[in-house]
Design an enzyme around this catalytic site. Structure first.
Site, PDB file in Angstrom:
ATOM      1  N   LYS A  99       0.853  -1.194   0.000  1.00  0.00           N
ATOM      2  CA  LYS A  99       0.000   0.000   0.000  1.00  0.00           C
ATOM      3  C   LYS A  99       0.879   1.230   0.000  1.00  0.00           C
ATOM      4  O   LYS A  99       1.822   1.336   0.806  1.00  0.00           O
ATOM      5  CB  LYS A  99      -0.888   0.005   1.264  1.00  0.00           C
ATOM      6  CG  LYS A  99      -1.821   1.196   1.342  1.00  0.00           C
ATOM      7  CD  LYS A  99      -3.096   0.941   0.574  1.00  0.00           C
ATOM      8  CE  LYS A  99      -3.889   2.202   0.286  1.00  0.00           C
ATOM      9  NZ  LYS A  99      -3.457   2.897  -0.961  1.00  0.00           N
ATOM     10  N   LYS A 123       5.308   3.712   8.437  1.00  0.00           N
ATOM     11  CA  LYS A 123       4.140   4.597   8.587  1.00  0.00           C
ATOM     12  C   LYS A 123       2.848   3.773   8.618  1.00  0.00           C
ATOM     13  O   LYS A 123       1.996   3.945   9.480  1.00  0.00           O
ATOM     14  CB  LYS A 123       4.096   5.570   7.397  1.00  0.00           C
ATOM     15  CG  LYS A 123       2.938   6.539   7.444  1.00  0.00           C
ATOM     16  CD  LYS A 123       2.660   7.238   6.110  1.00  0.00           C
ATOM     17  CE  LYS A 123       3.890   7.831   5.472  1.00  0.00           C
ATOM     18  NZ  LYS A 123       3.544   8.772   4.383  1.00  0.00           N
ATOM     19  N   LYS A 135       5.566   1.969  -2.977  1.00  0.00           N
ATOM     20  CA  LYS A 135       5.472   3.291  -3.619  1.00  0.00           C
ATOM     21  C   LYS A 135       5.701   3.088  -5.104  1.00  0.00           C
ATOM     22  O   LYS A 135       6.332   2.119  -5.516  1.00  0.00           O
ATOM     23  CB  LYS A 135       6.550   4.236  -3.062  1.00  0.00           C
ATOM     24  CG  LYS A 135       6.214   5.694  -3.192  1.00  0.00           C
ATOM     25  CD  LYS A 135       5.280   6.149  -2.090  1.00  0.00           C
ATOM     26  CE  LYS A 135       4.782   7.549  -2.275  1.00  0.00           C
ATOM     27  NZ  LYS A 135       4.074   8.033  -1.081  1.00  0.00           N
ATOM     28  N   GLY A 174      -2.588   8.219  -4.340  1.00  0.00           N
ATOM     29  CA  GLY A 174      -1.948   9.430  -4.864  1.00  0.00           C
ATOM     30  C   GLY A 174      -0.713   9.842  -4.073  1.00  0.00           C
ATOM     31  O   GLY A 174      -0.431   9.323  -3.004  1.00  0.00           O
ATOM     32  N   ASP A 175       0.025  10.777  -4.629  1.00  0.00           N
ATOM     33  CA  ASP A 175       1.161  11.437  -3.976  1.00  0.00           C
ATOM     34  C   ASP A 175       1.397  12.695  -4.828  1.00  0.00           C
ATOM     35  O   ASP A 175       0.472  13.161  -5.520  1.00  0.00           O
ATOM     36  CB  ASP A 175       2.398  10.514  -3.935  1.00  0.00           C
ATOM     37  CG  ASP A 175       3.480  11.050  -2.983  1.00  0.00           C
ATOM     38  OD1 ASP A 175       3.333  10.901  -1.767  1.00  0.00           O
ATOM     39  OD2 ASP A 175       4.472  11.639  -3.464  1.00  0.00           O
ATOM     40  N   THR A 218      -4.775  13.713   4.838  1.00  0.00           N
ATOM     41  CA  THR A 218      -3.373  13.858   5.253  1.00  0.00           C
ATOM     42  C   THR A 218      -3.186  15.165   6.018  1.00  0.00           C
ATOM     43  O   THR A 218      -2.617  15.191   7.114  1.00  0.00           O
ATOM     44  CB  THR A 218      -2.432  13.790   4.033  1.00  0.00           C
ATOM     45  OG1 THR A 218      -2.760  12.643   3.270  1.00  0.00           O
ATOM     46  CG2 THR A 218      -0.972  13.725   4.465  1.00  0.00           C
ATOM     47  N   ASN A 252      -2.174  19.108  -2.179  1.00  0.00           N
ATOM     48  CA  ASN A 252      -3.161  18.414  -1.358  1.00  0.00           C
ATOM     49  C   ASN A 252      -2.862  18.541   0.141  1.00  0.00           C
ATOM     50  O   ASN A 252      -3.740  18.907   0.932  1.00  0.00           O
ATOM     51  CB  ASN A 252      -3.201  16.930  -1.782  1.00  0.00           C
ATOM     52  CG  ASN A 252      -4.073  16.108  -0.869  1.00  0.00           C
ATOM     53  OD1 ASN A 252      -3.642  15.671   0.185  1.00  0.00           O
ATOM     54  ND2 ASN A 252      -5.321  15.939  -1.242  1.00  0.00           N
ATOM     55  N   SER A 395      -7.036   5.954   3.420  1.00  0.00           N
ATOM     56  CA  SER A 395      -6.982   5.003   2.302  1.00  0.00           C
ATOM     57  C   SER A 395      -7.363   3.608   2.795  1.00  0.00           C
ATOM     58  O   SER A 395      -8.083   2.872   2.113  1.00  0.00           O
ATOM     59  CB  SER A 395      -5.568   4.943   1.711  1.00  0.00           C
ATOM     60  OG  SER A 395      -5.364   5.989   0.795  1.00  0.00           O
TER      61      SER A 395
HETATM   62  P1  NDP Z   1       0.797  17.819  -4.571  1.00  0.00           P
HETATM   63  O1  NDP Z   1       1.270  17.397  -5.895  1.00  0.00           O
HETATM   64  O2  NDP Z   1      -0.663  17.947  -4.337  1.00  0.00           O
HETATM   65  O3  NDP Z   1       1.473  19.173  -4.113  1.00  0.00           O
HETATM   66  C1  NDP Z   1       2.853  19.298  -3.992  1.00  0.00           C
HETATM   67  C2  NDP Z   1       3.176  20.761  -3.738  1.00  0.00           C
HETATM   68  O4  NDP Z   1       4.536  20.906  -3.401  1.00  0.00           O
HETATM   69  C3  NDP Z   1       2.930  21.628  -4.952  1.00  0.00           C
HETATM   70  O5  NDP Z   1       2.525  22.893  -4.525  1.00  0.00           O
HETATM   71  C4  NDP Z   1       4.289  21.685  -5.629  1.00  0.00           C
HETATM   72  O6  NDP Z   1       4.503  22.867  -6.391  1.00  0.00           O
HETATM   73  C5  NDP Z   1       5.214  21.651  -4.423  1.00  0.00           C
HETATM   74  N1  NDP Z   1       6.434  20.904  -4.796  1.00  0.00           N
HETATM   75  C6  NDP Z   1       6.528  19.591  -5.086  1.00  0.00           C
HETATM   76  N2  NDP Z   1       7.793  19.261  -5.405  1.00  0.00           N
HETATM   77  C7  NDP Z   1       8.496  20.388  -5.306  1.00  0.00           C
HETATM   78  C8  NDP Z   1       9.854  20.687  -5.488  1.00  0.00           C
HETATM   79  N3  NDP Z   1      10.748  19.751  -5.851  1.00  0.00           N
HETATM   80  N4  NDP Z   1      10.224  21.962  -5.282  1.00  0.00           N
HETATM   81  C9  NDP Z   1       9.338  22.900  -4.904  1.00  0.00           C
HETATM   82  N5  NDP Z   1       8.038  22.679  -4.718  1.00  0.00           N
HETATM   83  C10 NDP Z   1       7.617  21.433  -4.899  1.00  0.00           C
HETATM   84  O7  NDP Z   1       1.415  16.738  -3.551  1.00  0.00           O
HETATM   85  P2  NDP Z   1       0.958  16.396  -2.078  1.00  0.00           P
HETATM   86  O8  NDP Z   1       0.486  17.611  -1.381  1.00  0.00           O
HETATM   87  O9  NDP Z   1       0.087  15.208  -2.141  1.00  0.00           O
HETATM   88  O10 NDP Z   1       2.341  15.901  -1.429  1.00  0.00           O
HETATM   89  C11 NDP Z   1       3.215  16.780  -0.743  1.00  0.00           C
HETATM   90  C12 NDP Z   1       4.105  15.972   0.184  1.00  0.00           C
HETATM   91  O11 NDP Z   1       3.305  15.217   1.106  1.00  0.00           O
HETATM   92  C13 NDP Z   1       4.995  14.927  -0.509  1.00  0.00           C
HETATM   93  O12 NDP Z   1       6.181  14.784   0.226  1.00  0.00           O
HETATM   94  C14 NDP Z   1       4.187  13.634  -0.365  1.00  0.00           C
HETATM   95  O13 NDP Z   1       4.985  12.474  -0.464  1.00  0.00           O
HETATM   96  C15 NDP Z   1       3.616  13.822   1.034  1.00  0.00           C
HETATM   97  N6  NDP Z   1       2.430  13.048   1.392  1.00  0.00           N
HETATM   98  C16 NDP Z   1       1.301  13.077   0.622  1.00  0.00           C
HETATM   99  C17 NDP Z   1       0.186  12.359   1.003  1.00  0.00           C
HETATM  100  C18 NDP Z   1      -1.089  12.432   0.249  1.00  0.00           C
HETATM  101  O14 NDP Z   1      -2.075  11.840   0.723  1.00  0.00           O
HETATM  102  N7  NDP Z   1      -1.186  13.118  -0.862  1.00  0.00           N
HETATM  103  C19 NDP Z   1       0.202  11.509   2.205  1.00  0.00           C
HETATM  104  C20 NDP Z   1       1.411  11.622   2.991  1.00  0.00           C
HETATM  105  C21 NDP Z   1       2.481  12.346   2.569  1.00  0.00           C
HETATM  106  P3  NDP Z   1       3.793  23.102  -7.812  1.00  0.00           P
HETATM  107  O15 NDP Z   1       2.377  23.456  -7.491  1.00  0.00           O
HETATM  108  O16 NDP Z   1       4.549  24.200  -8.443  1.00  0.00           O
HETATM  109  O17 NDP Z   1       3.915  21.793  -8.524  1.00  0.00           O
HETATM  110  O1  2IT Z   2       2.942   9.082   1.518  1.00  0.00           O
HETATM  111  C1  2IT Z   2       1.779   8.643   1.703  1.00  0.00           C
HETATM  112  O2  2IT Z   2       1.431   8.166   2.790  1.00  0.00           O
HETATM  113  C2  2IT Z   2       0.825   8.730   0.600  1.00  0.00           C
HETATM  114  N1  2IT Z   2       1.154   9.280  -0.431  1.00  0.00           N
HETATM  115  C3  2IT Z   2      -0.549   8.129   0.733  1.00  0.00           C
HETATM  116  C4  2IT Z   2      -0.526   6.663   0.444  1.00  0.00           C
HETATM  117  C5  2IT Z   2      -1.863   5.988   0.366  1.00  0.00           C
HETATM  118  O3  2IT Z   2      -1.860   4.792   0.048  1.00  0.00           O
HETATM  119  O4  2IT Z   2      -2.892   6.611   0.617  1.00  0.00           O
END
Ligand code: NDP
Ligand code: 2IT
Length: 462
Positions: A99, A123, A135, A174-175, A218, A252, A395
């Site tokens: 997952k 996690k 992943k 998603g991520d 999240t 997100n 999830s």
């Molecule tokens: P999104 O794609 O929704 O948003 C990512 C944001 O971060 C965007 O605003 C993006 O900018 C910015 N960003 C991403 N990469 C870079 C970079 N290299 N340099 C500068 N800005 C960057 O992703 P999420 O919000 O889902 O994920 C954000 C973090 O949270 C990640 O580390 C992810 O692994 C983690 N995460 C996500 C979960 C989820 O449920 N979605 C769960 C747990 C952890 P721009 O808009 O310009 O692209």
């Molecule tokens: O980093 C994370 O925990 C996620 N991107 C969510 C993973 C999931 O299966 O919902």
């Protein structure tokens, strides 16, 4: 074949392994090293794990069960063939089906996905749910692509991935770069190929099997965890109310951290994207941010066209090592963009400005040197693998709803999320206390997650 890793030789063996690997694996080693160092008190005090060299638990934990790498060829809107690389790292399934999310970003490579998959094992274990760690993703860049191009890419990606996943085998989500739109297209293609309408992906749009509250999970979870941690550590109620908070990212996770902070009476004043840092000292206008980043998918700079007094610092205009967002004075800092976005320089700035807490929404947002500085300081520290587990927890709830053909209300999911985050926080805090590292939530999370996975691996044999 690597030497058996024990408490005594862990550091040298990791250093040896590191020398043999390519630079892509740097982030994977960073994640692994942190975990192994955290486990030293466990190895010292607990006979079962101290003797685990016999079970080769560490070697088995740090080696993915399977790494799948495949070509993704798709047609852009000009009918030109585009070629990307797709991956799925199925790391560990001792506790349940693999997952973890899919990341679509040009920086994606096998090393990044190994680090993310490794973090995901522990996690997911912390959530208490029956889910393993994985992943995946691709170096595809959704930025600037039309909806049709994204759909065609997702279809091509799933044409290969469907061979390796299933509701009881591996359930992606998603991520970065993968939200409900991409999950919808991936799900549609899986259904076309297999004829099965089943819970093979989570984070689906809610009108065909997605859990209510998965988009918020999240971000809300990070704030629920932080609130509980501050309550436990400071013995004060309403620890979030009135706090000035800096947030990085504008996707997100970041937007839903901002939303929950506002619900609880805090003032989030910043966010960032790949173009720069936005600072609105009166508190950010979340409705406008959602319109710009979720609907229009444009740069944060656009915000200043509506709020002329907000400051936007383009990435290129910030010459120092570190990031402009961590220079803004705050009570709590929430890094929610990406890995290694908070450096030593940033950690020092936070301390100098009187910040009381760092709460990680992104996966491994602090460099290892920054983490050490935060741990040694007076700041409270909510580490990613515990604090951002709310997304994968919901999830897991989506998997339950799909399996039982049920749909839970928003209120039910929110209540279960809150309970899960508070339980994770208490478990992490008590584990840290039990192993002599009271208040160290990094060690507490690594030990508590590891114990659950290791017990299952030992019981299941090889
Ligand atoms: P999104 O794609 O929704 O948003 C990512 C944001 O971060 C965007 O605003 C993006 O900018 C910015 N960003 C991403 N990469 C870079 C970079 N290299 N340099 C500068 N800005 C960057 O992703 P999420 O919000 O889902 O994920 C954000 C973090 O949270 C990640 O580390 C992810 O692994 C983690 N995460 C996500 C979960 C989820 O449920 N979605 C769960 C747990 C952890 P721009 O808009 O310009 O692209
Ligand atoms: O980093 C994370 O925990 C996620 N991107 C969510 C993973 C999931 O299966 O919902």
């Amino acid at each position: 074949m690597m030497q058996r890793i024990t408490a005594v030789n862990a550091k040298e063996e990791i250093a040896k392994l590191k020398n043999e690997q390519c630079a892509e694996d740097d982030v994977f080693f960073q994640a692994m090293e942190e975990v192994l160092l955290s486990l030293l008190p466990l190895f010292k005090s607990d006979e079962v794990y101290a003797k685990n060299a016999k079970n080769a638990i560490i070697q088995r934990l740090i080696t993915p069960n399977r790494v799948i790498k495949f070509q993704v060829s798709w047609l852009n809107d000009k009918n030109e063939i585009q070629v990307n690389t797709g991956y799925r790292v199925q790391f560990n399934n001792a506790l349940g089906p693999y997952k973890g999310g899919l990341r679509f970003h040009p920086s994606v490579n096998e090393g990044i996905l190994k680090f993310l998959g490794f973090e995901q094992i522990l996690k997911n274990a912390l959530t208490g749910l029956p889910i393993g760690g994985a992943k995946g993703g691709s170096d595809f860049d959704p930025k600037g692509k039309s909806d049709f191009e994204v759909m065609k890419f997702c279809a091509a990606f799933m044409k290969e991935l469907h061979n390796y996943i299933g509701p009881r085998i591996d359930v992606p989500a998603g991520d970065i770069g993968v939200g409900a739109r991409e999950i919808g297209y991936l799900f549609g293609q899986y259904k076309s190929i297999t004829s099965a309408f089943e819970g093979v992906l989570t984070g689906k749009p809610h009108f065909f099997g997605g859990s209510l509250m998965r988009p918020e999970a999240t971000g809300y979870g990070v704030v629920y965890f932080t609130r509980k941690m501050l309550e436990l550590e400071t013995k004060e109620d309403e620890c979030i109310k009135g706090k000035i908070c800096t947030v990085s990212g504008a996707g997100n996770v970041a937007l839903h951290v901002i939303e929950k902070l506002q619900h609880l009476g805090a003032t989030p004043v910043s966010c960032t994207d790949s173009s720069g840092t936005l600072y609105d000292k009166r508190g950010v206008d979340l409705e406008l941010l959602k319109e710009l980043k979720l609907n229009k998918r444009v740069s944060l700079k656009e915000y200043t066209k509506v709020h002329a007094d907000a400051e936007f610092t383009p990435v290129a205009d910030y010459p120092e090592e570190g990031h402009a967002v961590w220079e803004i004075p705050c009570d709590i800092a929430f890094p929610c963009a990406t890995q290694n976005e908070l450096t030593v320089v940033d950690a020092k700035k936070l301390i100098k400005n009187g910040c009381m807490c760092v709460a990680e929404g992104a996966n491994m947002p602090s460099t290892s040197e920054a983490s050490s500085i935060i741990l040694k300081s007076d700041m409270y520290y909510a580490p990613a693998k515990a604090a951002n587990a709310g997304g994968v927890a919901v999830s897991g709830f989506e998997m339950s709803q799909n399996a039982a053909m049920q749909k839970w209300t928003f209120e039910k999911v929110d209540a279960k999320l809150k309970e899960t985050m508070e339980n994770i926080c208490i478990n992490v805090s008590e584990t840290a206390k039990e192993y002599g590292v009271e208040g160290n939530y990094v060690d507490g999370a690594n030990i508590a997650g590891f114990k659950r996975v290791a017990d299952a691996m030992i019981a299941e044999g090889i």
